[in-house]
Scaffold this active site. Structure first.
Site, mmCIF file in Angstrom:
data_model
loop_
_atom_site.group_PDB
_atom_site.id
_atom_site.type_symbol
_atom_site.label_atom_id
_atom_site.label_comp_id
_atom_site.label_asym_id
_atom_site.label_seq_id
_atom_site.Cartn_x
_atom_site.Cartn_y
_atom_site.Cartn_z
ATOM 1 N N ARG A 1 16.609 27.184 -86.485
ATOM 2 C CA ARG A 1 17.862 26.438 -86.660
ATOM 3 C C ARG A 1 18.997 27.446 -86.628
ATOM 4 N NH1 ARG A 1 17.132 21.594 -89.090
ATOM 5 N NH2 ARG A 1 18.954 21.808 -90.397
ATOM 6 N N PHE B 1 34.011 20.024 -111.305
ATOM 7 C CA PHE B 1 33.088 19.641 -110.228
ATOM 8 C C PHE B 1 33.508 20.281 -108.910
ATOM 9 C CE2 PHE B 1 32.164 17.164 -106.489
ATOM 10 C CZ PHE B 1 30.822 16.853 -106.606
ATOM 11 N N TYR C 1 30.503 20.267 -86.612
ATOM 12 C CA TYR C 1 29.235 20.089 -87.341
ATOM 13 C C TYR C 1 29.481 20.178 -88.849
ATOM 14 C CZ TYR C 1 24.543 20.579 -89.136
ATOM 15 O OH TYR C 1 23.398 20.378 -89.865
ATOM 16 N N ARG D 1 24.885 32.690 -95.570
ATOM 17 C CA ARG D 1 23.878 33.247 -96.476
ATOM 18 C C ARG D 1 22.451 32.933 -96.030
ATOM 19 N NH1 ARG D 1 23.043 30.238 -101.860
ATOM 20 N NH2 ARG D 1 21.977 29.007 -100.253
HETATM 21 C C1 PS7 Z 1 27.699 14.181 -103.096
HETATM 22 C C2 PS7 Z 1 27.956 16.146 -104.664
HETATM 23 C C3 PS7 Z 1 34.511 18.669 -104.036
HETATM 24 C C4 PS7 Z 1 36.288 17.877 -102.389
HETATM 25 C C5 PS7 Z 1 22.886 16.779 -99.958
HETATM 26 C C6 PS7 Z 1 29.945 19.021 -102.473
HETATM 27 C C7 PS7 Z 1 23.100 19.964 -96.821
HETATM 28 C C8 PS7 Z 1 26.945 22.696 -98.738
HETATM 29 O O1 PS7 Z 1 20.277 22.347 -97.155
HETATM 30 O O2 PS7 Z 1 21.706 21.941 -100.813
HETATM 31 O O3 PS7 Z 1 19.717 23.658 -99.232
HETATM 32 O O4 PS7 Z 1 20.835 24.779 -97.285
HETATM 33 O O5 PS7 Z 1 22.473 24.303 -100.840
HETATM 34 C C9 PS7 Z 1 26.804 16.488 -102.571
HETATM 35 C C10 PS7 Z 1 34.266 18.946 -101.570
HETATM 36 C C11 PS7 Z 1 24.910 16.835 -98.502
HETATM 37 C C12 PS7 Z 1 29.852 19.537 -100.043
HETATM 38 C C13 PS7 Z 1 25.520 19.748 -97.249
HETATM 39 C C14 PS7 Z 1 26.104 16.098 -101.342
HETATM 40 C C15 PS7 Z 1 32.937 19.508 -101.651
HETATM 41 C C16 PS7 Z 1 24.104 16.693 -97.269
HETATM 42 C C17 PS7 Z 1 28.467 20.028 -100.124
HETATM 43 C C18 PS7 Z 1 25.205 17.217 -100.923
HETATM 44 C C19 PS7 Z 1 31.950 18.619 -100.914
HETATM 45 C C20 PS7 Z 1 24.413 17.753 -96.220
HETATM 46 C C21 PS7 Z 1 24.607 21.371 -100.391
HETATM 47 C C22 PS7 Z 1 27.933 20.416 -98.743
HETATM 48 O O6 PS7 Z 1 24.028 22.589 -99.922
HETATM 49 O O7 PS7 Z 1 22.061 23.131 -98.627
HETATM 50 C C23 PS7 Z 1 27.456 15.630 -103.400
HETATM 51 C C24 PS7 Z 1 34.970 18.521 -102.620
HETATM 52 C C25 PS7 Z 1 24.343 16.924 -99.733
HETATM 53 C C26 PS7 Z 1 30.533 19.095 -101.101
HETATM 54 C C27 PS7 Z 1 24.390 19.182 -96.763
HETATM 55 C C28 PS7 Z 1 25.512 20.837 -98.159
HETATM 56 C C29 PS7 Z 1 25.560 20.716 -99.533
HETATM 57 C C30 PS7 Z 1 26.659 21.239 -98.810
HETATM 58 P P1 PS7 Z 1 20.638 23.498 -98.056
HETATM 59 P P2 PS7 Z 1 22.519 22.992 -100.138
HETATM 60 MN MN MN Z 2 20.629 19.729 -92.897
#
Ligand code: PS7
Ligand code: MN
Ligand code: MN
Ligand code: MN
Ligand code: MN
Ligand code: MN
Length: 363
Positions: A210, A281, A153, A200
């Site tokens: 969930r 980043f 997941y 968290r």
């Molecule tokens: C494309 C920057 C840097 C190699 C919306 C950044 C939710 C933890 O739902 O919003 O509020 O509890 O706090 C980000 C790796 C993904 C992973 C994932 C896309 C790092 C949709 C972030 C962000 C790769 C699914 C945000 C994964 O958490 O969650 C971009 C390298 C989105 C990254 C989700 C979560 C991100 C997450 P919620 P948050």
């Molecule tokens: Mn989600």
């Protein structure tokens, strides 16, 4: 040349930048600091995944409604004029989907070498999300059972984001071509963020029914035994019932040890980066995650309410996360804080010591 590519002169792209600020406190800063095309490309990638996640998260949408939207999202997202207005009023980011025309307009302006990566990752993520949502809605299987399922997941919803941004670094020429093929390491980067978020947000997610914590961790009999000979947990909400505090902390520790196992892969990834803005980043969210894990460890408040690292601590991490060496020291410092708070009665104590030892060794 920054301004030539940021799109500040187009109303549609200006609206996208506003959406980024409105929907992400943690990523908007580091995304805007990216150089050249990358800031706009990653901003749009973020909004696509934010839109997809908003549909996934909306528990007021029926499975019949959700399935086709999720499974077609990679096509709908680039269809001119498509919008989605059916998310419930409580979905905090629903407005992005209501005004999706500005996002699709900008996506269709992207260089195909970027758009193809965004679409490919979106299609893989939406399929994983749709499969999990369908199972939760149509079977009595409320919980993630095994650690393997939990890892899968996290791969879908975050490891793939790591893969996507890494391929974008390569496609932009800002990082080496071969970096985009380091899938194990990029998956670890995303998985570490997702698992920290899942730990968290335990209480908040549980109240929305969930449940992401795998039974293979929370159902262990040893945690009951080590909490004064109590029976194993059989339902996740028992973790915040009075009387189960000790057992809840051993389970929490088991979840945190599991995340710490990705720390060295994250440090390996960060060491491969060469561009400062790309490094920031990638590194800042990881040091924030280590700080969050240290805040959560042996902290029962996490089961009662939302806890967050202090503003000043976050600001200091942003300033200090500038190079692989300093980031490794930050990891080590939090790992030492965690280890210092660990108790030898904790059934995870040995595993935790090993995971912390590996972080020491990495430095
Ligand atoms: C494309 C920057 C840097 C190699 C919306 C950044 C939710 C933890 O739902 O919003 O509020 O509890 O706090 C980000 C790796 C993904 C992973 C994932 C896309 C790092 C949709 C972030 C962000 C790769 C699914 C945000 C994964 O958490 O969650 C971009 C390298 C989105 C990254 C989700 C979560 C991100 C997450 P919620 P948050
Ligand atoms: Mn989600
Ligand atoms: Mn969030
Ligand atoms: Mn979400
Ligand atoms: Mn969350
Ligand atoms: Mn949520």
């Amino acid at each position: 040349s920054e301004h030539a590519t940021s799109g500040w002169d187009r109303p549609s792209m200006r609206r996208c930048w506003e959406f980024l600020d409105e929907t992400s406190r943690s990523f908007s800063g580091v995304i805007k600091e990216l150089e050249g095309d990358l800031a706009r490309v990653v901003c749009l990638f973020y909004l696509v995944l934010r839109g997809l996640d908003t549909i996934e998260d909306d528990m007021t949408l029926s499975d019949e409604k959700k399935q086709p939207i999720l499974r077609q999202f990679h096509k709908l997202a680039v269809t001119p004029g498509w919008t989605f207005t059916e998310c419930g009023p409580n979905e905090k980011d629903r407005q992005v989907l209501v005004e999706w025309t500005v996002v699709s307009e900008e996506l269709n302006r992207l260089d195909p070498r970027y758009l193809d990566i965004i679409i490919d990752i979106t299609e893989k993520m939406q399929t994983g999300m749709a499969d999990y949502a369908h199972r939760a809605a149509t079977t009595d299987k409320l919980y993630v059972e095994t650690i393997d399922e939990y890892n899968l997941y996290c791969h879908y919803v975050a490891g793939l984001v790591g893969e996507g941004v890494t391929r974008l670094w390569s496609a932009s020429g800002k990082e080496a071509d071969w970096l985009g093929d380091q899938l194990e390491l990029s998956n670890a980067m995303g998985t570490m963020l997702q698992k920290t978020n899942i730990i968290r947000d335990f209480r908040e997610d549980a109240e929305e029914r969930r449940f992401f914590w795998p039974r293979e961790i929370w159902g262990r009999e040893v945690y009951g035994k080590a909490a004064g000979g109590r029976p194993a947990i059989t339902e996740l909400p028992q973790l915040y019932e009075p009387g189960n505090e000790k057992q809840a902390l051993w389970v929490q520790s088991g979840m945190i040890v599991d995340v710490l196992c990705h720390a060295c892969d994250s440090l390996d990834y960060l060491r491969l980066l060469t561009k400062q803005s790309v490094f920031c980043f990638c590194a800042i969210p990881q040091t924030m995650a280590m700080a969050t894990l240290s805040l959560c460890f042996m902290n029962y408040d996490m089961f009662k309410r939302n806890i967050k690292i202090r503003k000043a601590e976050a600001a200091s991490l942003i300033m200090k996360s500038t190079n692989p060496r300093d980031v490794a020291f930050i990891f080590r410092d939090y790992s030492r804080l965690i280890h210092a708070r660990a108790s030898p009665e904790d059934p995870n104590f040995i595993k935790l010591s090993v995971a912390c030892g590996k972080i020491e060794q990495w430095c």
